[in-house]
Motif scaffolding. Structure first.
Motif, PDB file in Angstrom:
ATOM      1  N   HIS A 165       0.390  83.764  43.586  1.00  0.00           N
ATOM      2  CA  HIS A 165       1.522  83.443  42.983  1.00  0.00           C
ATOM      3  C   HIS A 165       2.696  84.268  42.950  1.00  0.00           C
ATOM      4  N   CYS A 166       2.232  85.600  43.246  1.00  0.00           N
ATOM      5  CA  CYS A 166       3.375  86.536  43.466  1.00  0.00           C
ATOM      6  C   CYS A 166       4.125  86.253  44.937  1.00  0.00           C
ATOM      7  N   VAL A 167       3.324  85.893  45.824  1.00  0.00           N
ATOM      8  CA  VAL A 167       3.871  85.685  47.214  1.00  0.00           C
ATOM      9  C   VAL A 167       4.905  84.493  47.027  1.00  0.00           C
ATOM     10  N   SER A 168       4.095  83.331  46.608  1.00  0.00           N
ATOM     11  CA  SER A 168       4.802  82.064  46.513  1.00  0.00           C
ATOM     12  C   SER A 168       6.005  82.098  45.664  1.00  0.00           C
ATOM     13  N   CYS A 169       6.365  83.080  44.411  1.00  0.00           N
ATOM     14  CA  CYS A 169       7.377  83.200  44.006  1.00  0.00           C
ATOM     15  C   CYS A 169       8.489  83.899  44.308  1.00  0.00           C
ATOM     16  N   CYS A 170       8.088  84.969  45.070  1.00  0.00           N
ATOM     17  CA  CYS A 170       8.761  85.860  46.077  1.00  0.00           C
ATOM     18  C   CYS A 170       9.518  85.113  47.215  1.00  0.00           C
ATOM     19  N   LEU A 171       8.863  83.895  47.774  1.00  0.00           N
ATOM     20  CA  LEU A 171       9.532  83.144  48.719  1.00  0.00           C
ATOM     21  C   LEU A 171      10.626  82.232  48.339  1.00  0.00           C
ATOM     22  N   GLN A 172      10.742  82.172  46.930  1.00  0.00           N
ATOM     23  CA  GLN A 172      12.058  81.265  46.368  1.00  0.00           C
ATOM     24  C   GLN A 172      13.235  81.816  47.269  1.00  0.00           C
ATOM     25  N   PRO A 173      14.091  80.956  47.712  1.00  0.00           N
ATOM     26  CA  PRO A 173      15.177  81.231  48.429  1.00  0.00           C
ATOM     27  C   PRO A 173      16.290  82.249  47.334  1.00  0.00           C
ATOM     28  N   LYS A 174      16.211  81.765  46.464  1.00  0.00           N
ATOM     29  CA  LYS A 174      17.081  82.608  45.398  1.00  0.00           C
ATOM     30  C   LYS A 174      16.812  84.123  45.181  1.00  0.00           C
ATOM     31  N   HIS A 175      15.763  84.615  45.589  1.00  0.00           N
ATOM     32  CA  HIS A 175      15.497  85.750  45.787  1.00  0.00           C
ATOM     33  C   HIS A 175      15.644  86.720  46.701  1.00  0.00           C
ATOM     34  N   LYS A 176      16.443  85.990  47.734  1.00  0.00           N
ATOM     35  CA  LYS A 176      16.993  86.744  48.937  1.00  0.00           C
ATOM     36  C   LYS A 176      17.704  88.163  48.380  1.00  0.00           C
ATOM     37  N   THR A 177      18.666  88.044  47.537  1.00  0.00           N
ATOM     38  CA  THR A 177      19.526  88.997  47.091  1.00  0.00           C
ATOM     39  C   THR A 177      18.412  90.330  46.531  1.00  0.00           C
ATOM     40  N   LEU A 178      17.497  89.851  45.603  1.00  0.00           N
ATOM     41  CA  LEU A 178      16.723  91.007  44.943  1.00  0.00           C
ATOM     42  C   LEU A 178      15.795  91.479  46.021  1.00  0.00           C
ATOM     43  N   LEU A 179      15.358  90.760  47.098  1.00  0.00           N
ATOM     44  CA  LEU A 179      14.445  91.368  48.316  1.00  0.00           C
ATOM     45  C   LEU A 179      15.387  92.292  49.046  1.00  0.00           C
ATOM     46  N   GLU A 180      16.696  92.125  49.139  1.00  0.00           N
ATOM     47  CA  GLU A 180      17.544  92.937  50.042  1.00  0.00           C
ATOM     48  C   GLU A 180      17.664  94.241  49.078  1.00  0.00           C
ATOM     49  N   LYS A 181      17.885  94.341  48.065  1.00  0.00           N
ATOM     50  CA  LYS A 181      17.775  95.334  47.125  1.00  0.00           C
ATOM     51  C   LYS A 181      16.592  96.149  47.167  1.00  0.00           C
ATOM     52  N   VAL A 182      15.259  95.410  47.101  1.00  0.00           N
ATOM     53  CA  VAL A 182      14.114  96.014  47.471  1.00  0.00           C
ATOM     54  C   VAL A 182      14.076  96.760  48.606  1.00  0.00           C
ATOM     55  N   VAL A 183      14.388  96.238  49.669  1.00  0.00           N
ATOM     56  CA  VAL A 183      14.349  96.928  50.874  1.00  0.00           C
ATOM     57  C   VAL A 183      15.334  98.277  50.992  1.00  0.00           C
ATOM     58  N   ARG A 184      16.441  98.220  50.388  1.00  0.00           N
ATOM     59  CA  ARG A 184      17.150  99.142  50.562  1.00  0.00           C
ATOM     60  C   ARG A 184      16.784 100.242  49.802  1.00  0.00           C
ATOM     61  N   GLY A 185      16.122  99.822  48.668  1.00  0.00           N
ATOM     62  CA  GLY A 185      15.540 100.834  47.836  1.00  0.00           C
ATOM     63  C   GLY A 185      14.177 101.560  48.085  1.00  0.00           C
TER      64      GLY A 185
END
Length: 241
Positions: A165-185
């Motif tokens: 569920h974590c992976v599936s939820c993470c794959l939502q297109p709306k989470h792109k900005t959040l994941l970019e923030k995660v990578v930069r952090g």
């Protein structure tokens, strides 16, 4: 010539000594002044040399420190640029919710999470029972309990109780900005190492849900053992036992 008495001898010696004393005293004073001048000159030269040496060492040390700082700054800028290039070239989930056309098409292949005993998540964001996994690696979307972008076991902190569920939820297109923030952090060295094995959002979500540091405390215990799979920057609530 009459013989001299002891008194006369002592008197003559005393007069002779006093005759020499001023000259002896003058010579000794002159020598002392010269010695003091030489000592002062040598001390001055020694102090000047020592001061110059300290200044040289200080300037050399500062130059090396500045050089090291500049090299470090350059490497940081270079690494930041590499991460930005990585984010721009990463393959993200399409924002348009395109129906999955791969399920019944053997020529289309899906990657999936592999290790789940009961559930599997594929790279299209579908979660299904392992029994519903097709030969092409995709979840069978015709099954009623196959779900896309499943977040039902996830909290607002983006921490979930089920890895798939974590992976599936993470794959939502709306989470792109959040994941970019995660990578930069993330720590730069950690991210640079992982960049070679991450090619799209699915790889990033697999990695982030598996190795999240936000779900642990003191590096050895979970903040909440029931919500240990996280993909965001938030942390699960601390549960005391």
């Amino acid at each position: 010539m009459p013989p001299q008495t002891p008194i006369t001898c002592r008197l003559s010696f005393s007069l002779y000594f006093h005759h020499l004393l001023p000259t002896a005293t003058y010579i000794t004073s002159h020598d002392m002044v010269s010695v003091i001048r030489n000592i002062r000159k040598r001390w001055f030269l020694a102090a000047l040399f020592f001061t110059s040496l300290v200044y040289f060492i200080y300037k050399t040390s500062n130059s090396r420190r500045d050089l090291t700082k500049n090299e470090t700054s350059f490497k940081l800028v270079q690494n930041v640029q590499r991460i930005e290039v990585f984010l721009r070239t990463l393959k993200w989930q399409p924002r348009v919710n395109v129906p999955n056309q791969t399920s019944n098409n053997p020529s289309q292949q899906c990657r999936n999470s592999l290790q789940g005993k009961q559930l599997i998540v594929d790279d299209n964001g579908y979660v299904c029972k392992r029994d519903y996994l097709l030969d092409n690696g995709c979840c069978d979307v015709t099954m009623h309990d196959t779900e896309r972008y499943a977040c039902k076991t996830c909290q607002t902190s983006n921490c979930c109780s089920v890895y798939e569920h974590c992976v599936s939820c993470c794959l939502q297109p709306k989470h792109k900005t959040l994941l970019e923030k995660v990578v930069r952090g993330l720590k730069t060295n950690t991210m640079l190492i992982m960049m070679s094995s991450i090619h799209d959002q699915f790889d990033l979500c697999l990695m982030k849900c598996r190795t999240s540091s936000t779900s642990v405390r003191h590096e050895n215990t979970y903040r909440d053992p029931s919500m240990k799979y996280c993909f965001g920057v938030g942390v699960p609530e601390l549960r005391m036992f």
